[in-house]
Design an enzyme around this catalytic site. Sequence first.
Site, PDB file in Angstrom:
ATOM      1  N   ASP A  33      13.249  -0.643   4.974  1.00  0.00           N
ATOM      2  CA  ASP A  33      11.966  -1.345   5.015  1.00  0.00           C
ATOM      3  C   ASP A  33      11.508  -1.696   3.601  1.00  0.00           C
ATOM      4  OD1 ASP A  33       9.651  -2.369   6.018  1.00  0.00           O
ATOM      5  OD2 ASP A  33       8.907  -0.491   6.869  1.00  0.00           O
ATOM      6  N   ASP A  34      11.682  -2.947   3.214  1.00  0.00           N
ATOM      7  CA  ASP A  34      11.230  -3.411   1.889  1.00  0.00           C
ATOM      8  C   ASP A  34      12.122  -2.904   0.752  1.00  0.00           C
ATOM      9  OD1 ASP A  34       9.084  -4.378   3.374  1.00  0.00           O
ATOM     10  OD2 ASP A  34       7.545  -3.271   2.282  1.00  0.00           O
ATOM     11  N   CYS A  72       8.255  -8.077   7.474  1.00  0.00           N
ATOM     12  CA  CYS A  72       8.911  -7.078   8.332  1.00  0.00           C
ATOM     13  C   CYS A  72       9.146  -7.534   9.769  1.00  0.00           C
ATOM     14  CB  CYS A  72       8.084  -5.791   8.372  1.00  0.00           C
ATOM     15  SG  CYS A  72       7.789  -5.082   6.743  1.00  0.00           S
ATOM     16  N   ASP A 265      15.075  -5.368   5.429  1.00  0.00           N
ATOM     17  CA  ASP A 265      14.416  -6.492   6.120  1.00  0.00           C
ATOM     18  C   ASP A 265      13.941  -7.586   5.175  1.00  0.00           C
ATOM     19  OD1 ASP A 265      12.396  -4.885   5.070  1.00  0.00           O
ATOM     20  OD2 ASP A 265      11.173  -4.859   6.885  1.00  0.00           O
ATOM     21  N   ASN A 266      13.462  -7.174   3.992  1.00  0.00           N
ATOM     22  CA  ASN A 266      12.954  -8.159   3.021  1.00  0.00           C
ATOM     23  C   ASN A 266      12.836  -7.480   1.660  1.00  0.00           C
ATOM     24  OD1 ASN A 266      10.212  -7.551   4.989  1.00  0.00           O
ATOM     25  ND2 ASN A 266      10.108  -6.920   2.858  1.00  0.00           N
TER      26      ASN A 266
END
Lengths: 471, 471
Positions: A33-34, A72, A265-266
């Site tokens: 996540d991130d 997300c 995700d990013n």
Amino acid sequence: MSIRRLVLPFLLAAIFSAQAAAAPRNVVLFVTDDQGRDAGCYGNPVVRTPNLDRLAAEGTRFDYAFCTTASCSASRSVLLTGLQNHANGQYGHQHAYHHFRSFDRIKSLPMLLSAAGYRTARIGKLHVDPPEVYRFDRELSGNARNAVQMAEQCREVIAAYDPRPFFLYFCPADPHRSGQVAAELPGKPDRFGNRPKGYPGVKEVSYDPKDVIVPPFLPDSPECRAELAQYYQAVTRIDQGLGRLVEILKESGQYNNTLVIYLSDNGIPFPGAKTTLYEPGMRLPCVVRSPEQRRRTVVSSAMINWTDIAPTILDYAGALGKGSEKPAFHGRSFLGVLDESDPKGWDEVYASHTFHEITMYYPMRVVRGRQYKLIWNIAHGLPYPFASDLWASATWQSGLKRGEKLYGQRTVDAYIHRPAFELYDLKADPHEIRNLADDPGHATVLEDLKAKLRAFQKRTGDPWIVKWEYE
Amino acid sequence: MSIRRLVLPFLLAAIFSAQAAAAPRNVVLFVTDDQGRDAGCYGNPVVRTPNLDRLAAEGTRFDYAFCTTASCSASRSVLLTGLQNHANGQYGHQHAYHHFRSFDRIKSLPMLLSAAGYRTARIGKLHVDPPEVYRFDRELSGNARNAVQMAEQCREVIAAYDPRPFFLYFCPADPHRSGQVAAELPGKPDRFGNRPKGYPGVKEVSYDPKDVIVPPFLPDSPECRAELAQYYQAVTRIDQGLGRLVEILKESGQYNNTLVIYLSDNGIPFPGAKTTLYEPGMRLPCVVRSPEQRRRTVVSSAMINWTDIAPTILDYAGALGKGSEKPAFHGRSFLGVLDESDPKGWDEVYASHTFHEITMYYPMRVVRGRQYKLIWNIAHGLPYPFASDLWASATWQSGLKRGEKLYGQRTVDAYIHRPAFELYDLKADPHEIRNLADDPGHATVLEDLKAKLRAFQKRTGDPWIVKWEYE
């Protein structure tokens, strides 16, 4: 006792052993996540990620892997559908009042795998809706900040005496910001989920802010360094979870029956990365290990993107293009090029971002080749919207308070007020500072890329294609 | 035959007759699609609406009735929830890829009435989601362009031998544009659902373009007149449906047991009205007839808005503030002031519009008093977005082709490029042409209204309240 009751166990056993003869083709999709490209195998010598590095040594590390939307919910919807988010309906955040969700008609990866005979399970962050579209057979519980515990929770799925292959969707909440400030530390960074008391099973590794590597898009400030140190700690925590998960796969005898894909995700949760489609927002880690690779320690220059993940997994599962319904994915399987460092025909990616929070309307469409990248800021008349957590971050607020005109290599003004088109020559200008959209010498490049963007929008059913005409 | 079978019919009959003693308190909510104040009773001497005029003569005609968002889905969600659409989740269109929908937790008017013992039925346009939130006991079928047929379809609900009161939600698709062009007519207007062969049971009334009344916000062009003539015809078709519905109520002996509310979801489908919160977009017809009114032919100056409709109906049903869950509406019942021409305390309305189509992000927040009106164009950096049907309209395209700088009394440029704040003195400037936001003489008025807007946003849980700080 009826004949049926007597015969059934034998029949089942026969079926089980027949299937066991062909090894199951399991899949683990591990989504952080991130997280940016902050890992040893991606050239960061400070942050400790020995388990990801080992996976890369045994598999393929993609050096040009891209999400298509730097948010997300939207990005996870792309992973699970193989479709640009503008085509699956998950235009932005799923939770609370943001309330975006995919179309009911979408056939998601877990459901396609279910139809292909897989047992599907997920643990950690989902962040997409509706549940009917993103249905998994099992939803495992566990603290999403503790990937080691999460891995343990998955043991029963991995080690189950079940002839069907499994699909495990493993999603830690690290290294996302946690909204809690470490007021006792210099720079008052966000904690990024790090707790003074740690997490069961995790050997926390902390980092000295003076050691972290400040990427060029970030300001080299005490606050930013303090936040990067916290971020690194969360990254290392995830890595231990990956390590434990691989151990469990090995202990269960499934490691060499399992395709493992690790990605984020990013980009990292700092202004300049997450929510933007600048390189730090969209160029991400992606490490893949297939039991069937002939070569190991491959570093691939193939440009892949998150719409490729679902077709790749379905390809591995032998379920690509099968079944009565054949979803037309926007990406394609890269399974066949895992052994190649420079496969042909993987030289362009497209991205499409529209919302993060519901109040953050800022549609961007991007085409990125080897040299040039075009960003179309459809709502360029708006100031660039801030995610609430990035706005509040010590990294951003400290620069604001000091009245700094620069943020990394970009001016604050350029970050907030963007033109309709940004054209960058990534070879000459990897940090996307010099916009060539108005340069007469690049007029042909610009027109070619605009035409490509428009064709991409048409091909993928992008509602925002109307903006070429109306605005 | 058991005692139970013998006794049950008598018991039921007893219950029925006991309830029949107290007359049922039925409700009809009649919602037209894109109708403005074009009706005889609202002072238009051309368009024929004898049935609405009769209803007004028997009831109360509100002269200052306002929707809170000038878009079909969003406005209908406000009607059915008593909440601003920014608080119920239906931020824009429900259908196709727009895909907005209300929060699952919302308690809608039909469900609150069901809980209060009503049978609920709807016919025609719904345009909100999800079905679980907007659940009606019955969904009647019928051609939504033929309100006369629709009325007939409701007969079985109205005349049913059932002691429970009914709630009928009656929604014609007229006078919405139909997207079909009458190429054989001068000006090539949209047909507005009018068919050369007409509709069964409808006595079509056609209008001569030279007779229509062009409101000041529209251009007095042949194309606009041709479209207004088509629009009038669709309005008159609805009116016949209203007439038939009242007949059926009378024939069934229910007219004097039924609260009838007639209104429109938003302003007329021409640029300058629908999708805008200028007066033609939000000031709408609303005629109410309660069997319990003491006065008739009331013309009320009370400023009401569509968040008041659900609480008013629940008030009539005796269900306001009852039950275990008491929804906090953003509006309030006007049932108690139906007999008054100038009731005290009804001197301000608020409006909140964010999307029409998903690509049409243009959040506006409005406070309108007796004299002043403030519009906050939150995304004022964007060109004002056009609904696809309004953009394509003969009215707009003809002016565009002729290169006209004016559209009605406003310049085309002012229509498309709006400032952050528009402040109008409606007494001196009823057509909202002279923006006083920058006028030093109105600085105090501006600040007062800004403070009111912000308080309204806080009170109603508006996500866009962050835009005071972030943009």
